[in-house]
Write a protein that holds these residues in place. Structure first.
Motif, PDB file in Angstrom:
ATOM      1  N   GLY A 210      42.355  36.581  28.574  1.00 13.15           N
ATOM      2  CA  GLY A 210      43.677  36.206  29.096  1.00 13.15           C
ATOM      3  C   GLY A 210      44.258  37.395  29.844  1.00 13.15           C
ATOM      4  N   SER A 211      44.511  38.478  29.099  1.00 13.61           N
ATOM      5  CA  SER A 211      45.065  39.702  29.690  1.00 13.61           C
ATOM      6  C   SER A 211      44.486  40.889  28.925  1.00 13.61           C
ATOM      7  N   THR A 212      43.963  41.875  29.639  1.00 16.24           N
ATOM      8  CA  THR A 212      43.401  43.044  28.941  1.00 16.24           C
ATOM      9  C   THR A 212      44.502  43.779  28.169  1.00 16.24           C
ATOM     10  N   ASN A 213      45.732  43.785  28.718  1.00 14.33           N
ATOM     11  CA  ASN A 213      46.826  44.442  27.988  1.00 14.33           C
ATOM     12  C   ASN A 213      47.076  43.760  26.651  1.00 14.33           C
ATOM     13  N   ARG A 214      47.161  42.420  26.703  1.00 16.07           N
ATOM     14  CA  ARG A 214      47.446  41.701  25.457  1.00 16.07           C
ATOM     15  C   ARG A 214      46.286  41.868  24.468  1.00 16.07           C
TER      16      ARG A 214
ATOM     17  N   GLU B 294      45.102  35.073  32.506  1.00 20.89           N
ATOM     18  CA  GLU B 294      46.567  35.182  32.461  1.00 20.89           C
ATOM     19  C   GLU B 294      46.981  36.625  32.699  1.00 20.89           C
ATOM     20  N   GLY B 295      46.448  37.235  33.781  1.00 20.52           N
ATOM     21  CA  GLY B 295      46.804  38.615  34.108  1.00 20.52           C
ATOM     22  C   GLY B 295      48.305  38.708  34.378  1.00 20.52           C
ATOM     23  N   ARG B 296      48.923  39.778  33.898  1.00 21.50           N
ATOM     24  CA  ARG B 296      50.381  39.877  33.965  1.00 21.50           C
ATOM     25  C   ARG B 296      50.845  41.113  34.719  1.00 21.50           C
ATOM     26  N   GLY B 297      51.988  40.950  35.402  1.00 23.40           N
ATOM     27  CA  GLY B 297      52.683  42.080  35.985  1.00 23.40           C
ATOM     28  C   GLY B 297      53.970  42.321  35.212  1.00 23.40           C
ATOM     29  N   ARG B 298      54.932  43.001  35.844  1.00 22.48           N
ATOM     30  CA  ARG B 298      56.214  43.221  35.186  1.00 22.48           C
ATOM     31  C   ARG B 298      57.033  41.935  35.222  1.00 22.48           C
ATOM     32  N   LEU B 299      58.033  41.858  34.354  1.00 20.52           N
ATOM     33  CA  LEU B 299      59.017  40.775  34.364  1.00 20.52           C
ATOM     34  C   LEU B 299      58.350  39.392  34.381  1.00 20.52           C
ATOM     35  N   GLY B 300      57.235  39.276  33.672  1.00 14.49           N
ATOM     36  CA  GLY B 300      56.574  37.970  33.540  1.00 14.49           C
ATOM     37  C   GLY B 300      55.834  37.518  34.783  1.00 14.49           C
ATOM     38  N   ARG B 301      55.698  38.383  35.779  1.00 11.02           N
ATOM     39  CA  ARG B 301      54.994  37.963  36.990  1.00 11.02           C
ATOM     40  C   ARG B 301      53.484  37.912  36.742  1.00 11.02           C
ATOM     41  N   ALA B 302      52.784  37.171  37.615  1.00 10.73           N
ATOM     42  CA  ALA B 302      51.331  37.003  37.427  1.00 10.73           C
ATOM     43  C   ALA B 302      50.568  38.060  38.215  1.00 10.73           C
TER      44      ALA B 302
ATOM     45  N   ASN C 213      55.183  51.532  40.254  1.00  8.97           N
ATOM     46  CA  ASN C 213      53.877  51.276  39.631  1.00  8.97           C
ATOM     47  C   ASN C 213      52.867  50.621  40.554  1.00  8.97           C
ATOM     48  N   ASP C 214      53.074  50.695  41.865  1.00 10.45           N
ATOM     49  CA  ASP C 214      52.127  50.051  42.782  1.00 10.45           C
ATOM     50  C   ASP C 214      51.252  51.094  43.464  1.00 10.45           C
ATOM     51  N   GLY C 215      49.941  50.845  43.494  1.00 10.91           N
ATOM     52  CA  GLY C 215      49.051  51.659  44.318  1.00 10.91           C
ATOM     53  C   GLY C 215      49.005  51.044  45.705  1.00 10.91           C
TER      54      GLY C 215
ATOM     55  N   CYS D 120      46.791  48.012  43.981  1.00 10.15           N
ATOM     56  CA  CYS D 120      46.772  48.276  42.539  1.00 10.15           C
ATOM     57  C   CYS D 120      48.136  48.034  41.906  1.00 10.15           C
ATOM     58  N   GLY D 121      48.113  47.503  40.693  1.00 13.14           N
ATOM     59  CA  GLY D 121      49.337  47.391  39.892  1.00 13.14           C
ATOM     60  C   GLY D 121      49.094  48.017  38.533  1.00 13.14           C
ATOM     61  N   ILE D 122      50.108  48.702  38.032  1.00  7.13           N
ATOM     62  CA  ILE D 122      50.018  49.361  36.722  1.00  7.13           C
ATOM     63  C   ILE D 122      51.083  48.770  35.820  1.00  7.13           C
ATOM     64  N   LEU D 123      50.690  48.391  34.623  1.00  5.15           N
ATOM     65  CA  LEU D 123      51.653  47.853  33.661  1.00  5.15           C
ATOM     66  C   LEU D 123      51.498  48.611  32.353  1.00  5.15           C
ATOM     67  N   VAL D 124      52.491  49.451  32.035  1.00  7.34           N
ATOM     68  CA  VAL D 124      52.461  50.214  30.784  1.00  7.34           C
ATOM     69  C   VAL D 124      53.386  49.527  29.790  1.00  7.34           C
TER      70      VAL D 124
ATOM     71  N   GLY E  78      47.778  49.422  31.440  1.00  9.54           N
ATOM     72  CA  GLY E  78      46.987  48.388  32.108  1.00  9.54           C
ATOM     73  C   GLY E  78      46.925  48.649  33.600  1.00  9.54           C
ATOM     74  N   ILE E  79      45.728  48.554  34.152  1.00  5.59           N
ATOM     75  CA  ILE E  79      45.536  48.864  35.573  1.00  5.59           C
ATOM     76  C   ILE E  79      44.693  47.759  36.215  1.00  5.59           C
ATOM     77  N   GLY E  80      45.221  47.191  37.275  1.00  6.27           N
ATOM     78  CA  GLY E  80      44.463  46.214  38.065  1.00  6.27           C
ATOM     79  C   GLY E  80      44.219  46.798  39.447  1.00  6.27           C
ATOM     80  N   ILE E  81      42.949  46.836  39.875  1.00  4.67           N
ATOM     81  CA  ILE E  81      42.622  47.381  41.207  1.00  4.67           C
ATOM     82  C   ILE E  81      41.817  46.339  41.976  1.00  4.67           C
TER      83      ILE E  81
ATOM     84  N   ALA F 121      48.262  33.950  49.208  1.00  4.51           N
ATOM     85  CA  ALA F 121      49.584  33.904  48.578  1.00  4.51           C
ATOM     86  C   ALA F 121      50.215  35.289  48.491  1.00  4.51           C
ATOM     87  N   TYR F 122      49.405  36.336  48.674  1.00  7.24           N
ATOM     88  CA  TYR F 122      49.929  37.701  48.526  1.00  7.24           C
ATOM     89  C   TYR F 122      49.731  38.492  49.820  1.00  7.24           C
ATOM     90  N   PRO F 123      50.592  38.281  50.804  1.00  6.82           N
ATOM     91  CA  PRO F 123      50.392  38.904  52.111  1.00  6.82           C
ATOM     92  C   PRO F 123      50.475  40.434  52.092  1.00  6.82           C
TER      93      PRO F 123
HETATM   94  C1  BT5 Z   1      52.220  44.969  38.636  1.00  7.55           C
HETATM   95  O1  BT5 Z   1      53.294  44.184  38.353  1.00  7.55           O
HETATM   96  O2  BT5 Z   1      51.929  45.358  39.734  1.00  7.55           O
HETATM   97  C2  BT5 Z   1      51.381  45.303  37.419  1.00  7.55           C
HETATM   98  C3  BT5 Z   1      50.070  44.554  37.409  1.00  7.55           C
HETATM   99  C4  BT5 Z   1      49.182  45.030  36.292  1.00  7.55           C
HETATM  100  C5  BT5 Z   1      47.883  44.276  36.231  1.00  7.55           C
HETATM  101  C6  BT5 Z   1      46.970  44.841  35.177  1.00  7.55           C
HETATM  102  S1  BT5 Z   1      45.388  44.136  35.264  1.00  7.55           S
HETATM  103  C7  BT5 Z   1      44.965  44.820  33.730  1.00  7.55           C
HETATM  104  C8  BT5 Z   1      46.183  44.705  32.849  1.00  7.55           C
HETATM  105  N1  BT5 Z   1      46.244  43.415  32.181  1.00  7.55           N
HETATM  106  C9  BT5 Z   1      47.279  42.673  32.578  1.00  7.55           C
HETATM  107  O3  BT5 Z   1      47.546  41.519  32.178  1.00  7.55           O
HETATM  108  N2  BT5 Z   1      47.997  43.361  33.479  1.00  7.55           N
HETATM  109  C10 BT5 Z   1      47.434  44.671  33.735  1.00  7.55           C
HETATM  110  P1  BT5 Z   1      54.457  43.854  39.381  1.00  7.55           P
HETATM  111  O4  BT5 Z   1      55.028  45.120  39.926  1.00  7.55           O
HETATM  112  O5  BT5 Z   1      55.366  42.951  38.621  1.00  7.55           O
HETATM  113  O6  BT5 Z   1      53.751  43.093  40.553  1.00  7.55           O
HETATM  114  C11 BT5 Z   1      53.314  41.762  40.418  1.00  7.55           C
HETATM  115  C12 BT5 Z   1      53.362  41.136  41.817  1.00  7.55           C
HETATM  116  O7  BT5 Z   1      52.257  41.630  42.605  1.00  7.55           O
HETATM  117  C13 BT5 Z   1      53.202  39.619  41.795  1.00  7.55           C
HETATM  118  O8  BT5 Z   1      54.448  38.987  41.652  1.00  7.55           O
HETATM  119  C14 BT5 Z   1      52.578  39.340  43.160  1.00  7.55           C
HETATM  120  O9  BT5 Z   1      53.582  39.302  44.170  1.00  7.55           O
HETATM  121  C15 BT5 Z   1      51.745  40.584  43.420  1.00  7.55           C
HETATM  122  N3  BT5 Z   1      50.326  40.378  43.047  1.00  7.55           N
HETATM  123  C16 BT5 Z   1      49.781  39.546  42.131  1.00  7.55           C
HETATM  124  N4  BT5 Z   1      48.462  39.709  42.056  1.00  7.55           N
HETATM  125  C17 BT5 Z   1      48.142  40.674  42.947  1.00  7.55           C
HETATM  126  C18 BT5 Z   1      46.936  41.301  43.325  1.00  7.55           C
HETATM  127  N5  BT5 Z   1      45.755  41.016  42.765  1.00  7.55           N
HETATM  128  N6  BT5 Z   1      46.994  42.267  44.278  1.00  7.55           N
HETATM  129  C19 BT5 Z   1      48.161  42.635  44.848  1.00  7.55           C
HETATM  130  N7  BT5 Z   1      49.345  42.056  44.546  1.00  7.55           N
HETATM  131  C20 BT5 Z   1      49.341  41.092  43.589  1.00  7.55           C
END
Ligand code: BT5
Length: 269
Positions: A31-35, A59-67, A119-121, A129-133, A146-149, A158-160
């Motif tokens: 679902g999510s490596t963080n979880r 179910e990879g997650r970003g901040r504030l419940g974003r995907a 937290n954005d690369g 890249c997104g980082i979620l601590v 958590g780091i997604g690259i 969907a993600y321009p």
């Molecule tokens: C982040 O959140 O950028 C943190 C993302 C962290 C992902 C890693 S993957 C391993 C670990 N396990 C998890 O479940 N999470 C961490 P935020 O700043 O909230 O940005 C999320 C926003 O980035 C979304 O609302 C989209 O607009 C955009 N987005 C989604 N997927 C993307 C992707 N693969 N590449 C670039 N942008 C993306």
């Protein structure tokens, strides 16, 4: 279900670290490596340095419940557990991780990887890249980093603002080698931060940032939007923004940060 490559399975043998990513759990899908890592820690099955790397997240997650878009076979979705001293837990951990990401990408690809606060690369003005601590103190201090690259192929339409590393650099990018470099850089950055303090993290992060000196638009949910110059990063990871009328420290997790002209990030500094 995606099959993890043979090299990914045995990658721990090639690590150049003493604590980071020892051990590493490799999963085809999660679902999510963080979880996953947080749950392993709660159950006493993870310690400082334990890492998880999944080929796919459902179910990879970003901040504030974003995907976080996490398709199989292309990218890095990884989380590492840190157990810092209680008094050192703060938003600075996100900066420490950001330093490691930009150094690893620069080292492995030669690309001009930078960090967009908090937290954005970014590379060439787009997000790779997104980082979620996520962190807490119960029953003892923990942080899941958590780091997604985005490494190979392309990110969905969907993600321009998104980009993959392979779109930006000429030489082939290996996600296994990049992950190994990332673990080594996470170890180096963590040890330096622990020994030298938060100012080290601020300085190192500032060296490779795509935010400071730019006019930015601060958008807090439910509050007026305002524009100011991004001045500096505070030791707690907050961002000082100022204009002629106000000066505020913006806290990560509360805001979306855009350039004043509406752009996502500068193409280069
Ligand atoms: C982040 O959140 O950028 C943190 C993302 C962290 C992902 C890693 S993957 C391993 C670990 N396990 C998890 O479940 N999470 C961490 P935020 O700043 O909230 O940005 C999320 C926003 O980035 C979304 O609302 C989209 O607009 C955009 N987005 C989604 N997927 C993307 C992707 N693969 N590449 C670039 N942008 C993306």
């Amino acid at each position: 279900m995606a099959l993890v490559t043979g090299r990914m399975r045995h990658i721990e043998r090639e690590l150049a670290t003493t604590a980071m990513a020892r051990p590493t759990v490799i999963l085809d899908s999660v679902g999510s490596t963080n979880r996953w890592l947080k749950e392993a820690w709660v159950q006493g099955e993870a310690r400082h340095g334990t890492a998880v790397w999944a080929d796919e997240q459902t179910e990879g997650r970003g901040r504030l419940g974003r995907a976080w878009e996490s398709p199989p076979g292309k990218n890095i979705y990884t989380s590492v557990l840190w157990e810092p001293p209680r008094e050192r837990l703060s938003g600075v951990l996100s900066l420490v991780a950001g330093v490691a990401v930009s150094r690893a990408v620069r080292e492995h690809t030669g690309g001009d990887a930078r960090m967009k606060w908090p937290n954005d690369g970014v590379i060439r003005g787009r997000k790779f890249c997104g980082i979620l601590v996520e962190a807490g103190v119960d029953p003892s201090p923990w942080a899941v980093v958590g780091i997604g690259i985005n490494v190979l192929g392309q990110v969905g339409a969907a993600y321009p603002n998104a980009v993959t590393l392979q779109e930006c650099v000429a030489s082939p990018v290996s996600r296994e080698d990049l992950w190994l470099e990332l673990m080594a850089q996470l170890e180096t950055a963590y040890v330096a931060w622990l020994g030298e303090g938060d100012d080290w993290a601020v300085q190192a992060w500032t060296q490779h940032n795509a935010t400071l000196g730019h006019m930015v638009r601060v958008e807090k949910p439910g509050q007026d939007i305002w524009v100011g110059r991004a001045e500096s990063v505070a030791p707690d990871g907050g961002l000082w923004v100022a204009n002629a009328e106000r000066r505020e420290k913006v806290i990560s997790g509360e805001v979306s940060l855009r350039l004043a002209d509406g752009g996502y990030a500068p193409e280069s500094d």
